[in-house]
Write a protein that holds these residues in place. Structure first.
Motif, PDB file in Angstrom:
ATOM      1  N   GLU A   1     -17.861  48.248 -53.935  1.00 36.46           N
ATOM      2  CA  GLU A   1     -18.158  48.933 -52.683  1.00 36.46           C
ATOM      3  C   GLU A   1     -19.336  48.305 -51.949  1.00 36.46           C
ATOM      4  OE1 GLU A   1     -18.720  52.978 -53.813  1.00 36.46           O
ATOM      5  OE2 GLU A   1     -16.562  53.393 -54.001  1.00 36.46           O
ATOM      6  N   SER A   2     -20.182  47.545 -52.659  1.00 36.84           N
ATOM      7  CA  SER A   2     -21.322  46.904 -52.010  1.00 36.84           C
ATOM      8  C   SER A   2     -20.912  45.667 -51.218  1.00 36.84           C
ATOM      9  CB  SER A   2     -22.365  46.513 -53.063  1.00 36.84           C
ATOM     10  OG  SER A   2     -21.864  45.497 -53.926  1.00 36.84           O
ATOM     11  N   VAL A   3     -19.702  45.176 -51.448  1.00 40.09           N
ATOM     12  CA  VAL A   3     -19.195  43.998 -50.743  1.00 40.09           C
ATOM     13  C   VAL A   3     -18.352  44.467 -49.558  1.00 40.09           C
ATOM     14  CG1 VAL A   3     -17.809  41.910 -50.948  1.00 40.09           C
ATOM     15  CG2 VAL A   3     -19.205  42.670 -52.877  1.00 40.09           C
ATOM     16  N   SER A   4     -18.568  43.865 -48.412  1.00 39.86           N
ATOM     17  CA  SER A   4     -17.837  44.262 -47.206  1.00 39.86           C
ATOM     18  C   SER A   4     -16.364  43.868 -47.303  1.00 39.86           C
ATOM     19  CB  SER A   4     -18.465  43.620 -45.971  1.00 39.86           C
ATOM     20  OG  SER A   4     -18.305  42.207 -46.017  1.00 39.86           O
ATOM     21  N   LEU A   5     -15.561  44.497 -46.462  1.00 40.00           N
ATOM     22  CA  LEU A   5     -14.134  44.189 -46.444  1.00 40.00           C
ATOM     23  C   LEU A   5     -13.884  42.737 -46.048  1.00 40.00           C
ATOM     24  CD1 LEU A   5     -12.725  47.418 -44.714  1.00 40.00           C
ATOM     25  CD2 LEU A   5     -12.746  46.865 -47.156  1.00 40.00           C
ATOM     26  N   ALA A   6     -14.708  42.218 -45.136  1.00 35.42           N
ATOM     27  CA  ALA A   6     -14.540  40.831 -44.705  1.00 35.42           C
ATOM     28  C   ALA A   6     -14.789  39.866 -45.866  1.00 35.42           C
ATOM     29  CB  ALA A   6     -15.498  40.528 -43.554  1.00 35.42           C
ATOM     30  N   VAL A   7     -15.809  40.146 -46.669  1.00 33.14           N
ATOM     31  CA  VAL A   7     -16.105  39.275 -47.815  1.00 33.14           C
ATOM     32  C   VAL A   7     -14.980  39.360 -48.844  1.00 33.14           C
ATOM     33  CG1 VAL A   7     -17.707  38.850 -49.715  1.00 33.14           C
ATOM     34  CG2 VAL A   7     -18.586  39.411 -47.446  1.00 33.14           C
TER      35      VAL A   7
ATOM     36  N   LEU B   1      -8.568  41.198 -57.779  1.00 35.20           N
ATOM     37  CA  LEU B   1      -9.457  42.365 -57.692  1.00 35.20           C
ATOM     38  C   LEU B   1      -9.844  42.650 -56.242  1.00 35.20           C
ATOM     39  CD1 LEU B   1     -11.803  41.787 -60.778  1.00 35.20           C
ATOM     40  CD2 LEU B   1      -9.929  43.427 -60.557  1.00 35.20           C
ATOM     41  N   SER B   2     -10.130  41.612 -55.462  1.00 29.72           N
ATOM     42  CA  SER B   2     -10.461  41.820 -54.047  1.00 29.72           C
ATOM     43  C   SER B   2      -9.244  42.313 -53.270  1.00 29.72           C
ATOM     44  CB  SER B   2     -10.995  40.524 -53.434  1.00 29.72           C
ATOM     45  OG  SER B   2     -12.304  40.244 -53.900  1.00 29.72           O
ATOM     46  N   ILE B   3      -8.076  41.754 -53.555  1.00 28.22           N
ATOM     47  CA  ILE B   3      -6.850  42.240 -52.909  1.00 28.22           C
ATOM     48  C   ILE B   3      -6.613  43.705 -53.256  1.00 28.22           C
ATOM     49  CG2 ILE B   3      -4.334  42.017 -52.901  1.00 28.22           C
ATOM     50  CD1 ILE B   3      -4.738  39.002 -53.263  1.00 28.22           C
ATOM     51  N   SER B   4      -6.863  44.074 -54.497  1.00 28.83           N
ATOM     52  CA  SER B   4      -6.689  45.467 -54.920  1.00 28.83           C
ATOM     53  C   SER B   4      -7.644  46.389 -54.173  1.00 28.83           C
ATOM     54  CB  SER B   4      -6.919  45.582 -56.430  1.00 28.83           C
ATOM     55  OG  SER B   4      -6.032  44.754 -57.144  1.00 28.83           O
ATOM     56  N   TYR B   5      -8.883  45.928 -53.976  1.00 29.79           N
ATOM     57  CA  TYR B   5      -9.846  46.737 -53.229  1.00 29.79           C
ATOM     58  C   TYR B   5      -9.375  46.938 -51.789  1.00 29.79           C
ATOM     59  CZ  TYR B   5     -14.283  48.331 -51.284  1.00 29.79           C
ATOM     60  OH  TYR B   5     -15.264  49.072 -50.664  1.00 29.79           O
ATOM     61  N   LEU B   6      -8.850  45.880 -51.171  1.00 30.63           N
ATOM     62  CA  LEU B   6      -8.365  45.987 -49.800  1.00 30.63           C
ATOM     63  C   LEU B   6      -7.130  46.882 -49.719  1.00 30.63           C
ATOM     64  CD1 LEU B   6      -8.759  42.239 -48.724  1.00 30.63           C
ATOM     65  CD2 LEU B   6     -10.243  44.153 -48.097  1.00 30.63           C
ATOM     66  N   LEU B   7      -6.214  46.710 -50.661  1.00 28.92           N
ATOM     67  CA  LEU B   7      -4.990  47.524 -50.649  1.00 28.92           C
ATOM     68  C   LEU B   7      -5.284  48.995 -50.910  1.00 28.92           C
ATOM     69  CD1 LEU B   7      -2.470  45.241 -52.598  1.00 28.92           C
ATOM     70  CD2 LEU B   7      -2.502  45.732 -50.142  1.00 28.92           C
ATOM     71  N   ALA B   8      -6.317  49.270 -51.701  1.00 25.01           N
ATOM     72  CA  ALA B   8      -6.659  50.662 -52.013  1.00 25.01           C
ATOM     73  C   ALA B   8      -7.096  51.431 -50.773  1.00 25.01           C
ATOM     74  CB  ALA B   8      -7.760  50.701 -53.065  1.00 25.01           C
ATOM     75  N   ARG B   9      -7.478  50.718 -49.701  1.00 27.75           N
ATOM     76  CA  ARG B   9      -7.872  51.368 -48.447  1.00 27.75           C
ATOM     77  C   ARG B   9      -6.686  51.598 -47.531  1.00 27.75           C
ATOM     78  NH1 ARG B   9     -11.177  50.553 -52.257  1.00 27.75           N
ATOM     79  NH2 ARG B   9     -13.164  51.561 -51.838  1.00 27.75           N
ATOM     80  N   ILE B  10      -5.504  51.188 -47.939  1.00 26.78           N
ATOM     81  CA  ILE B  10      -4.296  51.362 -47.133  1.00 26.78           C
ATOM     82  C   ILE B  10      -3.483  52.521 -47.715  1.00 26.78           C
ATOM     83  CG2 ILE B  10      -2.187  50.263 -46.305  1.00 26.78           C
ATOM     84  CD1 ILE B  10      -3.586  47.572 -46.635  1.00 26.78           C
TER      85      ILE B  10
ATOM     86  N   PHE C   1     -19.053  48.666 -61.867  1.00 19.72           N
ATOM     87  CA  PHE C   1     -17.986  47.889 -61.233  1.00 19.72           C
ATOM     88  C   PHE C   1     -17.610  48.499 -59.894  1.00 19.72           C
ATOM     89  CE2 PHE C   1     -13.389  47.543 -60.437  1.00 19.72           C
ATOM     90  CZ  PHE C   1     -13.285  46.170 -60.260  1.00 19.72           C
ATOM     91  N   GLN C   2     -17.481  49.818 -59.856  1.00 25.78           N
ATOM     92  CA  GLN C   2     -17.140  50.489 -58.607  1.00 25.78           C
ATOM     93  C   GLN C   2     -18.234  50.276 -57.568  1.00 25.78           C
ATOM     94  OE1 GLN C   2     -16.242  54.624 -59.100  1.00 25.78           O
ATOM     95  NE2 GLN C   2     -16.016  55.027 -56.918  1.00 25.78           N
ATOM     96  N   ALA C   3     -19.497  50.375 -57.991  1.00 27.79           N
ATOM     97  CA  ALA C   3     -20.605  50.170 -57.055  1.00 27.79           C
ATOM     98  C   ALA C   3     -20.626  48.727 -56.531  1.00 27.79           C
ATOM     99  CB  ALA C   3     -21.926  50.506 -57.741  1.00 27.79           C
TER     100      ALA C   3
END
Length: 394
Positions: free
Chosen positions: A247-253, A305-314, A242-244
Protein backbone atom coordinates in the motif's frame (compact mmCIF):
# COMPACT_ATOMS: atom_id res chain seq x y z
CA UNK A 1 -27.06 20.09 58.07
CA UNK A 2 -25.60 23.18 59.70
CA UNK A 3 -26.49 24.02 63.31
CA UNK A 4 -28.64 27.03 64.23
CA UNK A 5 -25.55 28.99 65.27
CA UNK A 6 -23.92 28.42 61.98
CA UNK A 7 -26.85 29.39 59.82
CA UNK A 8 -26.80 32.68 57.98
CA UNK A 9 -29.54 35.21 58.21
CA UNK A 10 -29.70 35.20 54.49
CA UNK A 11 -29.28 31.57 53.44
CA UNK A 12 -27.70 30.97 50.08
CA UNK A 13 -29.79 29.03 47.62
CA UNK A 14 -27.81 26.23 46.01
CA UNK A 15 -28.49 25.13 42.45
CA UNK A 16 -27.33 21.55 42.14
CA UNK A 17 -27.66 21.52 38.35
CA UNK A 18 -25.30 24.46 37.90
CA UNK A 19 -22.79 23.07 40.35
CA UNK A 20 -22.79 19.57 38.82
CA UNK A 21 -22.77 20.71 35.20
CA UNK A 22 -18.99 21.04 34.97
CA UNK A 23 -18.27 17.51 36.23
CA UNK A 24 -20.87 16.19 33.79
CA UNK A 25 -19.16 18.00 30.90
CA UNK A 26 -15.80 16.51 31.88
CA UNK A 27 -17.38 13.04 32.14
CA UNK A 28 -18.85 13.42 28.66
CA UNK A 29 -15.49 14.51 27.26
CA UNK A 30 -13.79 11.52 28.86
CA UNK A 31 -16.48 9.18 27.53
CA UNK A 32 -16.02 10.61 24.02
CA UNK A 33 -12.29 10.14 24.30
CA UNK A 34 -12.72 6.58 25.45
CA UNK A 35 -15.15 5.84 22.61
CA UNK A 36 -12.73 7.37 20.10
CA UNK A 37 -9.92 5.24 21.49
CA UNK A 38 -12.07 2.11 21.32
CA UNK A 39 -13.07 2.82 17.73
CA UNK A 40 -9.45 3.51 16.81
CA UNK A 41 -8.29 0.26 18.39
CA UNK A 42 -11.11 -1.58 16.68
CA UNK A 43 -10.06 -0.12 13.33
CA UNK A 44 -6.44 -1.13 13.91
CA UNK A 45 -7.54 -4.62 14.90
CA UNK A 46 -9.72 -4.96 11.80
CA UNK A 47 -6.87 -3.67 9.62
CA UNK A 48 -4.46 -6.24 11.05
CA UNK A 49 -6.87 -9.17 10.76
CA UNK A 50 -8.71 -8.48 7.51
CA UNK A 51 -7.81 -10.61 4.53
CA UNK A 52 -5.70 -8.84 1.95
CA UNK A 53 -7.41 -9.18 -1.43
CA UNK A 54 -4.04 -8.71 -3.12
CA UNK A 55 -2.92 -12.01 -1.63
CA UNK A 56 -6.13 -13.73 -2.72
CA UNK A 57 -5.77 -12.43 -6.28
CA UNK A 58 -2.11 -13.48 -6.38
CA UNK A 59 -3.06 -16.96 -5.22
CA UNK A 60 -5.79 -17.02 -7.87
CA UNK A 61 -3.32 -16.19 -10.64
CA UNK A 62 -0.81 -18.71 -9.29
CA UNK A 63 -3.33 -21.54 -9.02
CA UNK A 64 -4.50 -20.97 -12.61
CA UNK A 65 -0.87 -21.20 -13.74
CA UNK A 66 -0.33 -24.36 -11.69
CA UNK A 67 -3.39 -26.05 -13.20
CA UNK A 68 -2.40 -25.05 -16.72
CA UNK A 69 1.15 -26.29 -16.17
CA UNK A 70 -0.04 -29.70 -15.06
CA UNK A 71 -2.62 -29.95 -17.84
CA UNK A 72 0.12 -29.09 -20.34
CA UNK A 73 2.56 -31.61 -18.86
CA UNK A 74 -0.14 -34.29 -18.66
CA UNK A 75 -0.81 -33.88 -22.36
CA UNK A 76 2.83 -34.51 -23.29
CA UNK A 77 3.22 -37.31 -20.74
CA UNK A 78 0.23 -39.06 -22.31
CA UNK A 79 1.68 -38.80 -25.81
CA UNK A 80 -1.01 -36.37 -26.96
CA UNK A 81 1.21 -33.44 -27.85
CA UNK A 82 1.50 -32.48 -31.52
CA UNK A 83 4.59 -31.70 -33.58
CA UNK A 84 3.23 -28.24 -34.34
CA UNK A 85 3.29 -27.42 -30.64
CA UNK A 86 6.65 -29.03 -29.88
CA UNK A 87 8.76 -25.89 -30.54
CA UNK A 88 6.73 -24.10 -27.83
CA UNK A 89 6.71 -26.98 -25.35
CA UNK A 90 9.38 -25.70 -23.00
CA UNK A 91 8.41 -22.07 -23.43
CA UNK A 92 4.88 -22.80 -22.22
CA UNK A 93 6.18 -25.02 -19.44
CA UNK A 94 8.85 -22.65 -18.14
CA UNK A 95 6.53 -19.68 -18.65
CA UNK A 96 4.59 -20.66 -15.53
CA UNK A 97 7.16 -22.69 -13.59
CA UNK A 98 9.45 -19.70 -13.11
CA UNK A 99 6.97 -17.96 -10.81
CA UNK A 100 3.82 -19.84 -9.76
CA UNK A 101 5.41 -21.93 -6.97
CA UNK A 102 7.68 -19.07 -5.92
CA UNK A 103 4.61 -16.88 -5.38
CA UNK A 104 2.81 -19.67 -3.53
CA UNK A 105 5.80 -20.38 -1.27
CA UNK A 106 6.21 -16.70 -0.40
CA UNK A 107 2.51 -16.14 0.29
CA UNK A 108 2.33 -19.31 2.41
CA UNK A 109 5.05 -17.95 4.67
CA UNK A 110 3.29 -14.62 5.30
CA UNK A 111 0.75 -16.07 7.74
CA UNK A 112 3.02 -18.33 9.80
CA UNK A 113 3.81 -15.78 12.53
CA UNK A 114 0.17 -14.76 12.95
CA UNK A 115 -0.92 -18.38 13.23
CA UNK A 116 1.87 -19.28 15.66
CA UNK A 117 1.28 -16.27 17.91
CA UNK A 118 -2.51 -16.54 17.84
CA UNK A 119 -2.32 -19.63 20.06
CA UNK A 120 1.09 -21.07 20.79
CA UNK A 121 3.85 -22.09 18.38
CA UNK A 122 3.60 -25.74 19.47
CA UNK A 123 -0.19 -25.82 19.04
CA UNK A 124 0.04 -24.17 15.62
CA UNK A 125 2.77 -26.54 14.52
CA UNK A 126 0.79 -29.60 15.64
CA UNK A 127 -2.32 -28.52 13.76
CA UNK A 128 -0.42 -27.77 10.55
CA UNK A 129 1.56 -31.01 10.59
CA UNK A 130 -1.53 -33.13 11.22
CA UNK A 131 -3.52 -31.35 8.51
CA UNK A 132 -0.78 -31.50 5.86
CA UNK A 133 0.07 -35.11 6.73
CA UNK A 134 -3.57 -36.18 6.53
CA UNK A 135 -4.19 -34.45 3.19
CA UNK A 136 -1.00 -35.91 1.77
CA UNK A 137 -1.84 -39.52 2.71
CA UNK A 138 -5.49 -39.32 1.61
CA UNK A 139 -4.80 -37.74 -1.76
CA UNK A 140 -1.70 -39.80 -2.42
CA UNK A 141 -3.90 -42.89 -2.28
CA UNK A 142 -6.70 -41.27 -4.30
CA UNK A 143 -4.40 -39.92 -6.99
CA UNK A 144 -2.44 -43.14 -7.43
CA UNK A 145 -5.72 -45.05 -7.45
CA UNK A 146 -6.99 -42.73 -10.19
CA UNK A 147 -4.02 -43.67 -12.36
CA UNK A 148 -4.87 -47.34 -11.87
CA UNK A 149 -8.53 -46.82 -12.82
CA UNK A 150 -7.95 -44.42 -15.73
CA UNK A 151 -4.79 -45.60 -17.47
CA UNK A 152 -3.16 -43.38 -20.07
CA UNK A 153 -0.46 -43.71 -22.68
CA UNK A 154 2.08 -42.54 -20.16
CA UNK A 155 5.25 -44.58 -19.80
CA UNK A 156 4.85 -44.35 -16.03
CA UNK A 157 4.12 -47.83 -14.68
CA UNK A 158 1.78 -47.57 -11.72
CA UNK A 159 0.98 -50.70 -9.70
CA UNK A 160 -1.10 -51.46 -6.65
CA UNK A 161 2.06 -51.35 -4.53
CA UNK A 162 2.46 -47.72 -5.55
CA UNK A 163 -0.41 -46.93 -3.18
CA UNK A 164 1.91 -47.65 -0.25
CA UNK A 165 4.93 -45.74 -1.49
CA UNK A 166 4.32 -42.62 0.59
CA UNK A 167 7.99 -41.66 0.35
CA UNK A 168 7.48 -41.02 -3.38
CA UNK A 169 4.99 -38.14 -3.70
CA UNK A 170 2.59 -38.33 -6.61
CA UNK A 171 2.47 -35.28 -8.87
CA UNK A 172 1.90 -32.00 -7.06
CA UNK A 173 1.47 -33.65 -3.65
CA UNK A 174 5.17 -33.22 -2.83
CA UNK A 175 4.20 -29.71 -1.76
CA UNK A 176 2.62 -31.03 1.45
CA UNK A 177 5.73 -32.77 2.85
CA UNK A 178 7.69 -29.71 1.77
CA UNK A 179 5.28 -27.46 3.69
CA UNK A 180 5.66 -29.67 6.75
CA UNK A 181 9.47 -29.43 6.64
CA UNK A 182 9.72 -25.66 6.14
CA UNK A 183 6.98 -24.99 8.71
CA UNK A 184 8.88 -27.01 11.32
CA UNK A 185 12.06 -25.05 10.58
CA UNK A 186 10.27 -21.69 10.66
CA UNK A 187 8.38 -22.35 13.90
CA UNK A 188 11.22 -24.00 15.82
CA UNK A 189 13.59 -21.25 14.67
CA UNK A 190 11.09 -18.46 15.43
CA UNK A 191 12.05 -16.90 12.10
CA UNK A 192 9.50 -14.08 12.51
CA UNK A 193 11.50 -12.70 15.46
CA UNK A 194 14.17 -11.46 13.03
CA UNK A 195 17.07 -12.30 15.33
CA UNK A 196 20.47 -13.75 14.47
CA UNK A 197 19.07 -17.28 14.35
CA UNK A 198 16.36 -16.22 11.91
CA UNK A 199 18.82 -14.57 9.54
CA UNK A 200 21.09 -17.63 9.68
CA UNK A 201 18.15 -19.82 8.65
CA UNK A 202 17.29 -17.48 5.77
CA UNK A 203 20.94 -17.40 4.66
CA UNK A 204 21.23 -21.20 4.73
CA UNK A 205 18.01 -21.52 2.72
CA UNK A 206 19.37 -19.00 0.18
CA UNK A 207 22.56 -21.04 -0.23
CA UNK A 208 20.54 -24.22 -0.66
CA UNK A 209 18.32 -22.47 -3.22
CA UNK A 210 21.30 -21.62 -5.39
CA UNK A 211 22.81 -25.07 -4.94
CA UNK A 212 19.59 -26.93 -5.83
CA UNK A 213 18.15 -24.46 -8.37
CA UNK A 214 16.82 -26.44 -11.31
CA UNK A 215 16.68 -29.70 -9.37
CA UNK A 216 13.74 -31.91 -8.44
CA UNK A 217 14.11 -35.31 -6.80
CA UNK A 218 11.69 -38.21 -6.59
CA UNK A 219 11.46 -38.59 -2.82
CA UNK A 220 10.13 -36.62 0.13
CA UNK A 221 12.54 -33.87 1.11
CA UNK A 222 14.30 -33.71 -2.26
CA UNK A 223 11.71 -31.54 -4.02
CA UNK A 224 11.22 -27.80 -3.80
CA UNK A 225 14.49 -27.14 -1.95
CA UNK A 226 14.99 -23.92 -3.92
CA UNK A 227 11.61 -22.60 -2.71
CA UNK A 228 12.43 -22.66 1.01
CA UNK A 229 14.12 -19.26 0.95
CA UNK A 230 10.98 -17.60 -0.46
CA UNK A 231 8.87 -19.21 2.26
CA UNK A 232 11.27 -17.95 4.95
CA UNK A 233 11.26 -14.46 3.48
CA UNK A 234 7.48 -14.49 3.76
CA UNK A 235 7.74 -15.56 7.41
CA UNK A 236 10.25 -12.78 8.16
CA UNK A 237 8.13 -10.15 6.43
CA UNK A 238 4.72 -11.17 7.79
CA UNK A 239 1.26 -10.44 6.44
CA UNK A 240 0.80 -7.00 8.03
CA UNK A 241 4.15 -5.63 6.87
CA UNK A 242 3.63 -7.04 3.38
CA UNK A 243 0.25 -5.33 3.18
CA UNK A 244 1.75 -2.05 4.40
CA UNK A 245 4.59 -2.27 1.87
CA UNK A 246 2.22 -2.92 -1.02
CA UNK A 247 0.00 0.00 0.00
CA UNK A 248 2.99 2.34 0.42
CA UNK A 249 3.77 2.01 -3.31
CA UNK A 250 1.67 4.07 -5.70
CA UNK A 251 -0.42 2.51 -8.44
CA UNK A 252 1.86 4.03 -11.08
CA UNK A 253 4.94 2.39 -9.54
CA UNK A 254 3.13 -0.95 -9.36
CA UNK A 255 2.26 -0.59 -13.04
CA UNK A 256 5.91 0.13 -13.91
CA UNK A 257 7.07 -2.91 -11.91
CA UNK A 258 4.52 -5.09 -13.69
CA UNK A 259 5.37 -3.90 -17.20
CA UNK A 260 9.16 -3.86 -16.80
CA UNK A 261 9.17 -7.19 -14.97
CA UNK A 262 7.05 -8.92 -17.61
CA UNK A 263 8.98 -7.46 -20.54
CA UNK A 264 12.40 -8.45 -19.20
CA UNK A 265 11.03 -11.84 -18.11
CA UNK A 266 9.61 -12.49 -21.60
CA UNK A 267 12.92 -11.55 -23.23
CA UNK A 268 14.74 -14.00 -20.94
CA UNK A 269 12.17 -16.72 -21.56
CA UNK A 270 12.38 -16.42 -25.35
CA UNK A 271 16.07 -15.73 -25.91
CA UNK A 272 18.12 -17.06 -22.99
CA UNK A 273 18.64 -20.49 -21.46
CA UNK A 274 17.46 -20.07 -17.89
CA UNK A 275 16.70 -22.77 -15.31
CA UNK A 276 13.37 -22.68 -13.41
CA UNK A 277 13.62 -23.30 -9.64
CA UNK A 278 11.89 -26.71 -9.46
CA UNK A 279 12.37 -28.09 -12.98
CA UNK A 280 15.32 -30.05 -14.30
CA UNK A 281 16.06 -28.09 -17.50
CA UNK A 282 16.24 -29.77 -20.88
CA UNK A 283 19.73 -28.31 -21.35
CA UNK A 284 22.85 -28.81 -19.26
CA UNK A 285 22.41 -26.74 -16.12
CA UNK A 286 25.25 -24.33 -15.36
CA UNK A 287 25.93 -21.29 -13.13
CA UNK A 288 24.91 -18.85 -15.86
CA UNK A 289 21.57 -20.59 -16.40
CA UNK A 290 20.98 -20.64 -12.63
CA UNK A 291 21.80 -16.93 -12.27
CA UNK A 292 19.52 -15.93 -15.14
CA UNK A 293 16.83 -18.28 -13.82
CA UNK A 294 16.92 -16.60 -10.40
CA UNK A 295 16.58 -13.20 -12.06
CA UNK A 296 13.66 -14.44 -14.16
CA UNK A 297 11.89 -15.88 -11.11
CA UNK A 298 12.35 -12.71 -9.07
CA UNK A 299 11.20 -10.40 -11.87
CA UNK A 300 8.17 -12.49 -12.81
CA UNK A 301 7.13 -12.99 -9.17
CA UNK A 302 7.40 -9.28 -8.38
CA UNK A 303 5.44 -8.50 -11.54
CA UNK A 304 2.69 -10.93 -10.53
CA UNK A 305 2.44 -9.40 -7.05
CA UNK A 306 2.15 -5.88 -8.51
CA UNK A 307 -0.41 -7.07 -11.07
CA UNK A 308 -2.36 -8.68 -8.23
CA UNK A 309 -2.33 -5.41 -6.29
CA UNK A 310 -3.65 -3.54 -9.33
CA UNK A 311 -6.30 -6.16 -10.10
CA UNK A 312 -7.47 -6.17 -6.47
CA UNK A 313 -8.61 -2.55 -7.00
CA UNK A 314 -10.88 -3.59 -9.88
CA UNK A 315 -14.38 -4.84 -8.92
CA UNK A 316 -14.52 -7.64 -11.50
CA UNK A 317 -11.39 -9.29 -10.06
CA UNK A 318 -13.49 -10.87 -7.35
CA UNK A 319 -13.52 -14.19 -9.16
CA UNK A 320 -9.72 -14.31 -9.00
CA UNK A 321 -9.86 -13.63 -5.27
CA UNK A 322 -12.43 -16.42 -4.95
CA UNK A 323 -10.08 -18.85 -6.68
CA UNK A 324 -7.33 -17.72 -4.33
CA UNK A 325 -9.46 -18.34 -1.25
CA UNK A 326 -10.20 -21.84 -2.51
CA UNK A 327 -6.73 -22.54 -3.89
CA UNK A 328 -6.23 -25.47 -1.49
CA UNK A 329 -9.11 -27.45 -2.98
CA UNK A 330 -8.02 -26.61 -6.53
CA UNK A 331 -4.39 -27.47 -5.84
CA UNK A 332 -5.29 -30.84 -4.36
CA UNK A 333 -7.98 -32.03 -6.77
CA UNK A 334 -7.08 -30.55 -10.15
CA UNK A 335 -4.80 -33.43 -11.21
CA UNK A 336 -7.58 -35.97 -10.73
CA UNK A 337 -10.14 -33.73 -12.45
CA UNK A 338 -7.78 -33.01 -15.35
CA UNK A 339 -7.06 -36.71 -15.81
CA UNK A 340 -10.78 -37.45 -15.97
CA UNK A 341 -11.26 -34.71 -18.57
CA UNK A 342 -8.42 -36.09 -20.69
CA UNK A 343 -9.85 -39.61 -20.46
CA UNK A 344 -13.29 -38.45 -21.64
CA UNK A 345 -11.87 -36.47 -24.57
CA UNK A 346 -9.63 -39.27 -25.80
CA UNK A 347 -12.33 -41.95 -25.49
CA UNK A 348 -14.91 -39.79 -27.25
CA UNK A 349 -12.56 -38.86 -30.09
CA UNK A 350 -13.01 -35.13 -29.42
CA UNK A 351 -9.45 -34.45 -28.31
CA UNK A 352 -7.68 -31.40 -29.67
CA UNK A 353 -4.76 -29.49 -28.21
CA UNK A 354 -6.50 -26.09 -27.82
CA UNK A 355 -9.62 -27.71 -26.38
CA UNK A 356 -7.62 -29.74 -23.91
CA UNK A 357 -5.28 -26.95 -22.76
CA UNK A 358 -7.98 -24.30 -22.35
CA UNK A 359 -10.98 -26.47 -21.63
CA UNK A 360 -9.00 -28.83 -19.42
CA UNK A 361 -7.72 -25.94 -17.29
CA UNK A 362 -11.19 -24.48 -16.87
CA UNK A 363 -12.78 -27.87 -16.21
CA UNK A 364 -10.15 -28.89 -13.65
CA UNK A 365 -10.67 -25.65 -11.72
CA UNK A 366 -14.46 -25.74 -11.79
CA UNK A 367 -14.63 -29.45 -10.99
CA UNK A 368 -12.25 -28.98 -8.05
CA UNK A 369 -14.42 -26.15 -6.70
CA UNK A 370 -17.53 -28.31 -7.09
CA UNK A 371 -15.82 -31.21 -5.33
CA UNK A 372 -14.80 -28.91 -2.49
CA UNK A 373 -18.35 -27.56 -2.19
CA UNK A 374 -19.87 -31.04 -2.09
CA UNK A 375 -17.31 -32.18 0.46
CA UNK A 376 -18.21 -29.26 2.74
CA UNK A 377 -21.96 -29.79 2.40
CA UNK A 378 -21.75 -33.54 2.91
CA UNK A 379 -19.06 -33.16 5.60
CA UNK A 380 -16.68 -35.49 3.82
CA UNK A 381 -13.13 -34.75 5.05
CA UNK A 382 -11.40 -34.53 1.69
CA UNK A 383 -9.91 -31.07 2.22
CA UNK A 384 -10.12 -30.74 5.99
CA UNK A 385 -9.41 -32.94 8.97
CA UNK A 386 -12.08 -35.37 10.17
CA UNK A 387 -14.07 -33.87 13.03
CA UNK A 388 -12.76 -36.28 15.74
CA UNK A 389 -9.13 -35.57 14.80
CA UNK A 390 -9.76 -31.83 14.67
CA UNK A 391 -11.39 -31.86 18.09
CA UNK A 392 -8.59 -33.97 19.48
CA UNK A 393 -5.78 -31.62 18.45
CA UNK A 394 -7.80 -28.55 19.42
Amino acid sequence: PLSDEGRSAHPVRFTPRRVCRAPLIFMRIENNRMQTAVFAMKGISELSTRRDTTIDVAKGLAIIAIVFGHIHRGMWASGLGTEALRPYKFMLDYGVYFWHLVVFAFLSGLFVSRGALKTTPSSYLTKRLVLFGYLYVIWQVLQVGMKLVLPSNSSDKTTVMSLLELWKPEGQLWFFPWLMIVTVIAVLGRVWQKDVKAYVIVAVCAILAVAFWGYSGDYVGTQGISLAVFFMLGVVLGHEKFQAMMESVSLAVHAVIAVVGLVVYTVILVNVQAAPPTVVPYFANNPAAIAVGIVASLLSSLAVLSISYLLARIPWSGWLAYLGRHSLEIFIAHIVCGAAFRFVLTKSGLFSVPLFLVGGTIFAILASLLLGYCARKLRIPLFTLPRPIEQKIS
